[in-house]
Design a protein around this motif. Structure first.
Motif, mmCIF file in Angstrom:
data_model
loop_
_atom_site.group_PDB
_atom_site.id
_atom_site.type_symbol
_atom_site.label_atom_id
_atom_site.label_comp_id
_atom_site.label_asym_id
_atom_site.label_seq_id
_atom_site.Cartn_x
_atom_site.Cartn_y
_atom_site.Cartn_z
ATOM 1 N N LEU A 126 0.838 -1.194 0.000
ATOM 2 C CA LEU A 126 0.000 0.000 0.000
ATOM 3 C C LEU A 126 0.874 1.245 0.000
ATOM 4 N N MET A 127 0.543 2.182 -0.881
ATOM 5 C CA MET A 127 1.282 3.423 -1.017
ATOM 6 C C MET A 127 0.333 4.588 -0.791
ATOM 7 N N ILE A 128 0.777 5.570 0.013
ATOM 8 C CA ILE A 128 -0.043 6.761 0.227
ATOM 9 C C ILE A 128 0.598 7.965 -0.448
ATOM 10 N N ASP A 129 -0.271 8.825 -0.988
ATOM 11 C CA ASP A 129 0.149 10.075 -1.606
ATOM 12 C C ASP A 129 -1.128 10.790 -2.054
ATOM 13 N N PRO A 130 -1.286 12.074 -1.716
ATOM 14 C CA PRO A 130 -2.442 12.806 -2.248
ATOM 15 C C PRO A 130 -2.490 12.781 -3.771
ATOM 16 N N ASP A 131 -1.314 12.691 -4.410
ATOM 17 C CA ASP A 131 -1.236 12.508 -5.860
ATOM 18 C C ASP A 131 -1.297 11.005 -6.127
ATOM 19 N N ARG A 132 -2.498 10.501 -6.379
ATOM 20 C CA ARG A 132 -2.661 9.057 -6.509
ATOM 21 C C ARG A 132 -1.950 8.496 -7.729
ATOM 22 N N SER A 133 -1.801 9.276 -8.781
ATOM 23 C CA SER A 133 -1.057 8.803 -9.947
ATOM 24 C C SER A 133 0.386 8.508 -9.558
ATOM 25 N N ARG A 134 0.970 9.400 -8.775
ATOM 26 C CA ARG A 134 2.342 9.196 -8.312
ATOM 27 C C ARG A 134 2.418 7.985 -7.389
ATOM 28 N N ALA A 135 1.380 7.795 -6.555
ATOM 29 C CA ALA A 135 1.348 6.632 -5.673
ATOM 30 C C ALA A 135 1.306 5.335 -6.473
ATOM 31 N N VAL A 136 0.520 5.301 -7.544
ATOM 32 C CA VAL A 136 0.430 4.100 -8.382
ATOM 33 C C VAL A 136 1.777 3.804 -9.032
ATOM 34 N N ARG A 137 2.424 4.812 -9.576
ATOM 35 C CA ARG A 137 3.733 4.604 -10.213
ATOM 36 C C ARG A 137 4.726 4.026 -9.210
ATOM 37 N N ALA A 138 4.761 4.604 -8.005
ATOM 38 C CA ALA A 138 5.707 4.131 -6.987
ATOM 39 C C ALA A 138 5.388 2.703 -6.568
ATOM 40 N N LEU A 139 4.110 2.382 -6.476
ATOM 41 C CA LEU A 139 3.714 1.030 -6.076
ATOM 42 C C LEU A 139 4.137 0.008 -7.122
ATOM 43 N N LEU A 140 3.973 0.344 -8.386
ATOM 44 C CA LEU A 140 4.338 -0.582 -9.460
ATOM 45 C C LEU A 140 5.852 -0.723 -9.590
#
Length: 336
Positions: A126-140
């Protein structure tokens, strides 16, 4: 009664003074409708993840049971062998940097209460970030995943999505069906026509336009020792202090009443911060809180503090529908 509680009561019970807020509602509607129109037109920077992404959200202010349903979806996917991850805004979290990977041993002040609960229950990346696009990139970048769930993010239109699920409190509905600040809606009611599925929390049967799901208490867990007990640990008629810092505390208090206990309600703001002093109630009775509150209280928990484990139970029709969607989105991973 706090101003936020007064406003909630006005939205759901009605108040003539709300008409004064309609000019502001008109401006709000223009902004949110414009954001969606630009998204549908493909304008601006929109990130399309390389794996399917499902948004689980709502169009109303206040709690609708997103976290329990997300837990059910995670566990359902994991039983099918799917590698699932979650992204969240991380409301109230103060991590050293963003995006931030939530780990089970972190504090709720760093990770946020709902993300920490999800990780402690399921072990999911699970990754948190108000910028969810950035959170998805980091998670992948961190994990090989088949599917990503977005905890809320309905209005985060910089992130493309494959499915949108909207949760509605069946008892409260959509209130006066007006947008903020004249009503509880984050987007106009017409937005429901474009989502993939609507789920009604607390409904006893599926609706014509959506599925039913319920939140069912399953156990008591002691905050200090981790001891797990069945629901008959407290006898019928047991008086106890009930603590809830969630979007709709009354739902939790009513749940305790259905278990035939006598809760003394202590409602707190959603995502409230706690201390031992704030929960030092009189008379001395067992304290029962939500699991979301418990993740913030373990460090200073007293021996008589418990939390209620609550699990989502969606209708069989939703489970079948969800399996069909997973087959469509991941045909190579889920062969019939």
């Amino acid at each position: 009664m706090a101003m936020s509680d007064r406003l909630l009561a006005a939205w759901y019970d009605g108040h003539p003074a709300l008409v004064l807020l309609r000019p502001l509602e008109w401006l709000y509607r223009r902004v949110v409708v414009g954001k969606r129109e630009r998204f549908l037109a493909g304008e601006g920077e929109i990130y399309q993840p390389p794996v399917p992404l499902i948004v689980v959200g709502n169009i109303t202010v206040g709690g609708t049971g997103k976290t329990p349903l997300i837990l059910w979806m995670i566990q359902h996917c994991q039983r099918s062998g799917l590698r699932v991850g979650v992204v969240s805004r991380g409301y109230g979290a103060k991590p050293p940097q963003l995006p931030w990977r939530v780990e089970a041993g972190q504090g709720a002040d760093v990770a946020g209460d709902e993300p920490l609960l999800i990780v402690q229950r399921t072990g999911v990346p699970l990754m948190i970030d108000p910028d969810r696009s950035r959170a998805v990139r980091a998670l992948l970048e961190a994990e090989p995943l088949d599917l990503i769930l977005s905890d809320d993010g309905m209005q985060h239109y910089r992130l493309a999505r494959d499915l949108e699920l909207v949760l509605i409190d069946d008892a409260r509905g959509l209130g006066n069906r007006r947008c903020l600040p004249a009503g509880p809606l984050r987007e106009p009611v017409e937005r429901l026509r474009s989502v993939d599925a609507v789920l009604y929390n607390g409904a006893s049967a599926d609706h014509e336009d959506g599925f039913a799901f319920q939140l069912r208490p399953t156990a008591l867990v002691n905050l200090a020792s981790g001891e797990r007990r069945p629901l008959d640990h407290f006898p019928p008629g047991q008086a106890l202090h009930a603590v809830a810092g969630i979007g709709n505390p009354q739902r939790f208090f009513k749940t305790l009443e259905t278990l035939h206990w006598r809760p003394i309600p202590h409602g707190f703001a959603d995502h409230a911060e706690y201390s031992a002093q704030a929960l030092n109630f009189t008379p001395s009775l067992p304290v029962v809180m939500t699991e979301k509150d418990a993740v913030k209280c373990r460090a200073f928990a007293a021996p008589h503090w418990w939390y209620l484990v609550v699990d989502a139970a969606p209708s069989p029709a939703f489970a079948d529908w969800f399996d069909t969607q997973l087959m469509r989105l991941l045909p190579d991973r889920l062969l019939p």
